[in-house]
Design a protein around this motif. Structure first.
Motif: not given
Length: 445
Positions: A99, A101, A103-107, A110-111, A188, A255, A257
């Protein structure tokens, strides 16, 4: 007298004509062979070029190029920002997403969608289609040189089809409901832990590949050209292993996930998909079903996309130039090696593996009197070749019949002990694994 001269002249003309015809046929065959070899080299060079470009792009993007093996199918999205690994031995699906940097946080919701879409795109395809989409398996060159380094974009499947034979089904996920259930087990993996895992498994994978190819090079039945290619492959793999430590710093800057699903299938469930095919081939080639299943489990853990650097292909890891060539020549009267595309056909692969095991039992080892000893030897030879097996009984010297004469003076337990102590370490482990696996499947079929 005139008649005799006429007949003699006719015979000379016929002989000359036949000789000319034979010469012409020989020349035609030589031309055909030359063109075939030239075309084959062109295909090989084209594939090698695409493969090397692909590997370089992966290293630039991910720090290391994780590629498919005998037990893992690894595939990447078109932009290479998503990596999916289906591990048939550990029974896991792993999704790694790079991702930006920004793009910000994801819920969590969304994950889940991201992971599901990645799995669907990578694994909700038939093995044949997967082979066409993945550069690692696209052995046939592109017709247009300008598109030789690209493949058709993957289309995201909306649901798991009930009719299509997909990689998801080979992993035990048969429909959308089962996929949804599997997604509830997503975990995760922390970034630092995942980076360490990637380095450790890449190192392990390369070390195993080096060992496999080094052992393969020692096969006396191996054509000289392939022996040289294999030696170059060992040098290349050693170079990659040495470079791995230098890339560890690059990994920490990505970065990424990472998510992992443990499928938790029963061991026998993995084999169930192939039981009818194995039963048919076992009957055809007079080999016990449990032995074929044990070899398949040990070779690929039922991974239809299994591929090694030897190279060997498919469920039973058939090497085109050795086992594949033997089956073609001795069974099908075909004087060329089977193609990788053919060996990625599960039905054909099981047929070739079963036929080759029959060749080992009934031709190369037919003089071994004790059936249990013959079975142990065939299992070891499937892994290391008849030449290497003979050397284990001959203190390093060649001689198939010399080895068999010694085997016939031994008990099965003594034969097992020689293989377990005097063959390559990989073959020693292989024999033990296959025998234990044979006992397991004998109890469960």
């Amino acid at each position: 007298m005139a008649l005799k001269r006429i007949l003699s002249l006719a015979l000379v003309i016929c002989a000359t004509s036949a000789s000319s015809t034979a010469y012409a046929v020989q020349n035609d065959f030589a031309d055909f062979k030359k063109k075939y070899q030239s075309k084959h080299k062109e295909y090989t060079d084209d594939y090698t070029q695409r493969y090397e470009v692909y590997k370089k792009e992966l290293i630039e993007k991910w720090g290391v190029a994780e590629l498919s093996s005998d037990t893992e199918y690894v595939t990447y999205s078109d932009d290479k920002s998503v990596k999916v690994i289906a591990n048939f031995e550990n029974d896991t699906i792993e999704v790694n997403i790079q991702r930006d940097d920004q793009q910000g946080q994801i819920t969590p919701e969304e994950e889940e969608v991201m992971v599901r879409d990645a799995i669907m795109e990578a694994l909700n395809v038939a093995p044949k289609a997967a082979a066409k989409q993945n550069v690692e398996f696209a052995f046939t060159p592109a017709k247009n040189p300008q598109t030789a380094l690209t493949l058709k974009p993957k289309k995201l499947a909306k649901k798991v089809s009930s009719k299509q034979d997909t990689l998801l089904k080979h992993l035990g996920i048969n429909d959308g409901k089962e996929l949804k259930s599997a997604l509830t087990m997503v975990e995760e993996v922390p970034a630092e832990k995942q980076q360490a895992i990637v380095v450790a498994r890449t190192e392990k994978r390369l070390s195993q590949q080096i060992t496999q190819v080094e052992q393969f090079v020692e096969r006396e039945e191996l054509p000289l050209k392939q022996k040289k290619r294999a030696q170059r492959k060992v040098a290349e793999l050693n170079s990659q292993l040495n470079e791995l430590n230098q890339r560890q710093d690059i990994l920490t800057k990505k970065n990424i996930k990472s998510y992992k699903i443990q499928l938790k299938r029963d061991r026998f469930n993995k084999a169930e998909k192939y039981l009818s095919q194995v039963a048919m081939q076992a009957n055809q080639w007079k080999v016990d079903q449990e032995v074929l299943l044990a070899i398949m489990e040990t070779e690929s853990h039922f991974n239809p996309m299994a591929k090694s650097h030897i190279p060997a292909y498919g469920l039973m890891q058939i090497v085109p130039s050795t086992a594949g060539a033997d089956v073609n020549k001795k069974i099908f009267s075909i004087n060329k090696n089977p193609t990788p595309e053919l060996l990625f056909n599960g039905t054909k692969n099981i047929e070739y593996g079963s036929a080759y095991f029959n060749i080992l039992l009934t031709r190369y080892l037919k003089e071994v009197e004790n059936p249990t000893s013959r079975m142990y030897c065939a299992i070891a030879a499937y892994n290391t070749g008849i030449g290497n097996l003979a050397r284990a009984f001959n203190n390093g010297e060649r001689g198939r019949m010399k080895a068999i004469n010694k085997i016939n003076k031994m008990t099965p337990e003594q034969v097992f002990e020689v293989i377990k102590t005097k063959t390559h370490t990989e073959t020693q482990r292989y024999l033990i694994k296959v025998v234990n696996s044979t006992n397991y499947f004998a109890e469960h079929i």
